[in-house]
Scaffold this motif. Structure first.
Motif, PDB file in Angstrom:
ATOM      1  N   THR A 250       1.501  -1.802   0.108  1.00  0.00           N
ATOM      2  CA  THR A 250      -0.442   0.100   0.383  1.00  0.00           C
ATOM      3  C   THR A 250       0.556   1.333   0.285  1.00  0.00           C
ATOM      4  O   THR A 250       0.416   2.122  -0.554  1.00  0.00           O
ATOM      5  CB  THR A 250      -1.002  -0.419   1.369  1.00  0.00           C
ATOM      6  OG1 THR A 250      -1.538  -1.209   1.031  1.00  0.00           O
ATOM      7  CG2 THR A 250      -1.774   1.519   0.882  1.00  0.00           C
ATOM      8  N   ALA A 251       2.079   1.122   0.728  1.00  0.00           N
ATOM      9  CA  ALA A 251       2.609   2.583   1.058  1.00  0.00           C
ATOM     10  C   ALA A 251       3.604   2.832  -0.294  1.00  0.00           C
ATOM     11  O   ALA A 251       3.589   3.687  -0.905  1.00  0.00           O
ATOM     12  CB  ALA A 251       4.000   2.158   1.651  1.00  0.00           C
ATOM     13  N   PHE A 252       3.977   1.423  -1.589  1.00  0.00           N
ATOM     14  CA  PHE A 252       4.238   1.466  -2.644  1.00  0.00           C
ATOM     15  C   PHE A 252       3.264   2.567  -3.730  1.00  0.00           C
ATOM     16  O   PHE A 252       4.447   3.626  -4.519  1.00  0.00           O
ATOM     17  CB  PHE A 252       4.432   0.271  -2.827  1.00  0.00           C
ATOM     18  CG  PHE A 252       5.523   0.132  -4.603  1.00  0.00           C
ATOM     19  CD1 PHE A 252       6.526   0.640  -5.225  1.00  0.00           C
ATOM     20  CD2 PHE A 252       4.177   0.084  -5.514  1.00  0.00           C
ATOM     21  CE1 PHE A 252       7.060   0.693  -6.235  1.00  0.00           C
ATOM     22  CE2 PHE A 252       5.098   0.237  -7.124  1.00  0.00           C
ATOM     23  CZ  PHE A 252       6.189   0.469  -7.545  1.00  0.00           C
ATOM     24  N   TYR A 253       2.289   2.046  -4.193  1.00  0.00           N
ATOM     25  CA  TYR A 253       0.987   2.336  -3.982  1.00  0.00           C
ATOM     26  C   TYR A 253       0.797   4.054  -3.836  1.00  0.00           C
ATOM     27  O   TYR A 253       1.175   4.776  -4.886  1.00  0.00           O
ATOM     28  CB  TYR A 253       0.274   1.924  -4.728  1.00  0.00           C
ATOM     29  CG  TYR A 253       0.066   0.007  -5.524  1.00  0.00           C
ATOM     30  CD1 TYR A 253       0.892   0.645  -6.749  1.00  0.00           C
ATOM     31  CD2 TYR A 253       0.215  -0.488  -4.527  1.00  0.00           C
ATOM     32  CE1 TYR A 253       0.899  -1.112  -7.947  1.00  0.00           C
ATOM     33  CE2 TYR A 253       0.745  -2.530  -5.763  1.00  0.00           C
ATOM     34  CZ  TYR A 253       0.978  -1.697  -6.937  1.00  0.00           C
ATOM     35  OH  TYR A 253       0.572  -2.722  -7.974  1.00  0.00           O
ATOM     36  N   GLU A 254       1.361   4.020  -3.035  1.00  0.00           N
ATOM     37  CA  GLU A 254       0.912   6.029  -2.572  1.00  0.00           C
ATOM     38  C   GLU A 254       1.287   6.581  -2.769  1.00  0.00           C
ATOM     39  O   GLU A 254       2.216   7.433  -3.211  1.00  0.00           O
ATOM     40  CB  GLU A 254       1.022   5.661  -1.050  1.00  0.00           C
ATOM     41  CG  GLU A 254       0.660   6.996  -0.568  1.00  0.00           C
ATOM     42  CD  GLU A 254       0.024   6.992   1.019  1.00  0.00           C
ATOM     43  OE1 GLU A 254       0.091   8.251   1.350  1.00  0.00           O
ATOM     44  OE2 GLU A 254       0.331   6.222   1.945  1.00  0.00           O
ATOM     45  N   ARG A 255       3.058   5.756  -2.860  1.00  0.00           N
ATOM     46  CA  ARG A 255       3.950   6.793  -3.006  1.00  0.00           C
ATOM     47  C   ARG A 255       4.008   7.302  -4.631  1.00  0.00           C
ATOM     48  O   ARG A 255       4.162   8.155  -4.931  1.00  0.00           O
ATOM     49  CB  ARG A 255       5.264   6.357  -2.767  1.00  0.00           C
ATOM     50  CG  ARG A 255       6.313   7.340  -2.808  1.00  0.00           C
ATOM     51  CD  ARG A 255       6.123   8.523  -2.048  1.00  0.00           C
ATOM     52  NE  ARG A 255       7.345   9.452  -2.115  1.00  0.00           N
ATOM     53  CZ  ARG A 255       7.081  10.662  -3.029  1.00  0.00           C
ATOM     54  NH1 ARG A 255       5.876  10.911  -2.962  1.00  0.00           N
ATOM     55  NH2 ARG A 255       8.086  11.663  -2.534  1.00  0.00           N
ATOM     56  N   MET A 256       4.013   6.098  -5.552  1.00  0.00           N
ATOM     57  CA  MET A 256       4.059   6.465  -7.023  1.00  0.00           C
ATOM     58  C   MET A 256       2.420   7.002  -7.723  1.00  0.00           C
ATOM     59  O   MET A 256       3.087   8.003  -8.363  1.00  0.00           O
ATOM     60  CB  MET A 256       3.189   4.803  -7.815  1.00  0.00           C
ATOM     61  CG  MET A 256       3.468   4.915  -8.716  1.00  0.00           C
ATOM     62  SD  MET A 256       3.448   2.917  -9.965  1.00  0.00           S
ATOM     63  CE  MET A 256       1.521   2.842  -9.800  1.00  0.00           C
TER      64      MET A 256
END
Length: 235
Positions: free
Chosen positions: A141-147
């Motif tokens: 989830t953190a990866f996608y939020e940053r993307m």
């Protein structure tokens, strides 16, 4: 007017009992402590969680808005059943939004975003290696939020967040499948390589391919689960 108006300041508190109970119940459903279709009995939940029936009812209502709980007439709340059509629609939405976000990230993200995305993938890798599936979900989830934020897609991220619980429900299903950790990390590294190289279309294609791959895994697992359920009923 001589009398002073009462203060409108909101008192900031530590995490409430309701929030703690909500997180416990959400995690319990994602980790299959409660199974799809299982009845959620208020009295039993009060005892398990150590909270009042009022808190339990509020939690169940909230989980219903997230799509994790269904309320069945004359039966009460149950753990929502994952079905093929709903899963397919969620993955379709993911492919559209994540593809656009990856493309935008390749175009607009600052260099620091690339390092943050790489760090998320490393954490996901470690979580897979240690079989910490809850951490896999959190770091993914953190990866996608940053993307999304790196690509200046804040509104699109708001839409994704409205589906987070359902996405994580499907994620919990697929990340436990054989060899998914290695595949998922490789796919995400391909996404990042295209983003870092400032190749928007390649980033979009990699993001969509990643979703399509996991959608196929979920479809297979859901079909398999339906077959097993049919066998149990027949027996």
């Amino acid at each position: 007017m001589s009398d002073a108006l009462p203060s409108l300041r909101v008192e900031r508190r530590t995490t409430t009992l309701r929030e703690l109970a909500l997180e416990k119940m959400r995690t319990a459903i994602l980790d299959a402590h409660f199974h799809p279709g299982e009845r959620l009995v208020e009295r039993a939940l009060c005892e398990e969680l150590g909270v009042s029936r009022t808190v339990v009812r509020e939690v169940l209502r909230h989980l219903e808005t997230e799509g994790l709980v269904d309320s069945i007439p004359n039966q009460g709340p149950i753990v929502a059943i994952l079905d093929l059509d709903t899963a397919a629609e969620i993955y379709e939405i993911r492919a559209l939004l994540e593809g656009e976000a990856a493309m935008a990230c390749a175009r607009h993200a600052e260099e620091s975003t690339f390092e943050e995305l790489a760090a998320c993938i490393d954490r996901i890798q470690h979580a897979f290696d240690t079989q910490d599936h809850q951490a896999v979900r959190a770091f993914t989830t953190a990866f996608y939020e940053r993307m999304f934020t790196g690509g200046k897609k804040a509104v699109a991220w708001d839409i994704v967040q409205s589906l987070t619980a359902r996405i994580n429900r499907l994620r919990a299903l697929t990340i436990a499948s054989d060899d998914r950790g290695r595949q998922a990390v490789q796919e995400m590294r391909r996404m990042l390589a295209a983003i870092r190289a400032r190749k928007p279309m390649e980033a979009r294609e990699a993001a969509i391919a990643h979703v399509e791959r996991v959608a196929e895994i979920a479809r297979h697992l859901l079909c398999e689960g339906q077959e097993k359920a049919s066998w149990r009923r027949a027996g």
